[in-house]
Design an enzyme around this catalytic site. Structure first.
Site, mmCIF file in Angstrom:
data_model
loop_
_atom_site.group_PDB
_atom_site.id
_atom_site.type_symbol
_atom_site.label_atom_id
_atom_site.label_comp_id
_atom_site.label_asym_id
_atom_site.label_seq_id
_atom_site.Cartn_x
_atom_site.Cartn_y
_atom_site.Cartn_z
ATOM 1 N N GLY A 52 30.896 36.973 40.048
ATOM 2 C CA GLY A 52 32.345 36.821 40.026
ATOM 3 C C GLY A 52 32.925 37.123 41.390
ATOM 4 O O GLY A 52 32.296 36.859 42.421
ATOM 5 N N CYS A 53 34.098 37.691 41.409
ATOM 6 C CA CYS A 53 34.782 37.996 42.672
ATOM 7 C C CYS A 53 33.905 38.826 43.593
ATOM 8 O O CYS A 53 33.456 39.914 43.225
ATOM 9 C CB CYS A 53 36.082 38.745 42.373
ATOM 10 S SG CYS A 53 36.909 39.380 43.844
ATOM 11 N N PHE A 54 33.677 38.324 44.809
ATOM 12 C CA PHE A 54 32.759 39.046 45.703
ATOM 13 C C PHE A 54 33.341 40.336 46.246
ATOM 14 O O PHE A 54 32.613 41.200 46.708
ATOM 15 C CB PHE A 54 32.217 38.169 46.825
ATOM 16 C CG PHE A 54 33.194 37.310 47.592
ATOM 17 C CD1 PHE A 54 34.520 37.647 47.752
ATOM 18 C CD2 PHE A 54 32.752 36.132 48.188
ATOM 19 C CE1 PHE A 54 35.401 36.851 48.481
ATOM 20 C CE2 PHE A 54 33.617 35.315 48.925
ATOM 21 C CZ PHE A 54 34.942 35.685 49.062
ATOM 22 N N TYR A 199 44.153 44.287 41.712
ATOM 23 C CA TYR A 199 43.435 43.100 41.233
ATOM 24 C C TYR A 199 42.368 43.474 40.214
ATOM 25 O O TYR A 199 42.280 42.880 39.131
ATOM 26 C CB TYR A 199 42.780 42.354 42.405
ATOM 27 C CG TYR A 199 41.650 41.456 41.948
ATOM 28 C CD1 TYR A 199 41.912 40.243 41.337
ATOM 29 C CD2 TYR A 199 40.323 41.868 42.078
ATOM 30 C CE1 TYR A 199 40.879 39.446 40.865
ATOM 31 C CE2 TYR A 199 39.285 41.084 41.610
ATOM 32 C CZ TYR A 199 39.579 39.868 41.001
ATOM 33 O OH TYR A 199 38.555 39.096 40.524
#
Length: 217
Positions: A52-54, A199
């Site tokens: 997913g989001c790095f 986030y």
């Protein structure tokens, strides 16, 4: 006049802060390279994981003993030198991933695999938490036959453990060209701690991980 002087001093301090911040960002890569150079070549190995989001994957692996450096980037696509905007639009075939250099005298690929599972949702296709699309799918990239075998064994062990009653959909793929992401993505959780925390919390990542693994992050 005094007010004008204070304004000028503030602007000077602001400019100095920007210069220092930019200098620090430009030093990130040289510092990482210098750290890597201190490890004997025979002790230095590389792993590449997509989860997913790095930003989050990089943050999670930076906490692991034996990890020397982490780099956010793109891998698995057909477009050379892709940009973030291209990748997140899902038009290049790349996934967000993190390249991990580690000292094999302090940790191992198997141990990193064990840690990796705890940072992802292995049950969801083409999605990780709030990020949707094949560019966010979970993938273990192997660099050689040993890493491939270890990854496949680890995945089979998880499937056989009975922890989940759904299939493990995380892919195991050979390494292709890895493209370093734009500099502002590197160490994002350090450079922008408030935005990163906002986030991560709003994406529901840690809540879902606790549901899956019973571990608080």
């Amino acid at each position: 006049m005094l007010k004008w002087i204070h304004q000028q001093n503030f602007m000077i301090m602001l400019l100095l802060f920007v210069v220092i911040l930019n200098a620090c960002r430009q030093m990130d890569e040289p510092i990482a390279e210098a750290t890597i150079s201190l490890i004997p070549e025979e002790n230095l190995e590389t792993a590449i994981f997509a989860g997913g989001c790095f930003w989050c994957t990089e943050s999670d692996f930076d906490k692991i003993q034996g990890v020397v450096s982490t780099t956010s980037g793109y891998i698995g696509g057909a477009v050379a030198n892709p940009t973030y905007d291209q990748v997140v639009a899902g038009k290049t075939g790349h996934v967000e991933a993190v390249k991990i250099h580690f000292d094999n005298t302090k940790t191992s690929f198997s141990q990193l695999l064990a840690a990796y599972w705890l940072t992802i949702d292995p049950l969801t296709i083409n999605k990780q938490f709030c990020d949707v699309g094949p560019q966010y799918r979970s993938v273990i990239f192997y660099r050689n036959s040993d890493q491939k075998e270890l990854a496949e064994t680890s995945k089979k062990a998880l499937a056989a453990s009975g922890r989940f009653n759904r299939p493990i959909v995380t892919e195991i793929l050979p390494v292709t060209e890895f493209y370093r992401a734009e500099e502002y993505h590197q160490d994002y959780y350090i450079k922008n701690p408030l935005r990163y925390t906002y986030y991560r919390n709003n994406c529901g990542r840690d809540k879902r991980l606790e549901e899956l693994w019973g571990i608080k992050h």
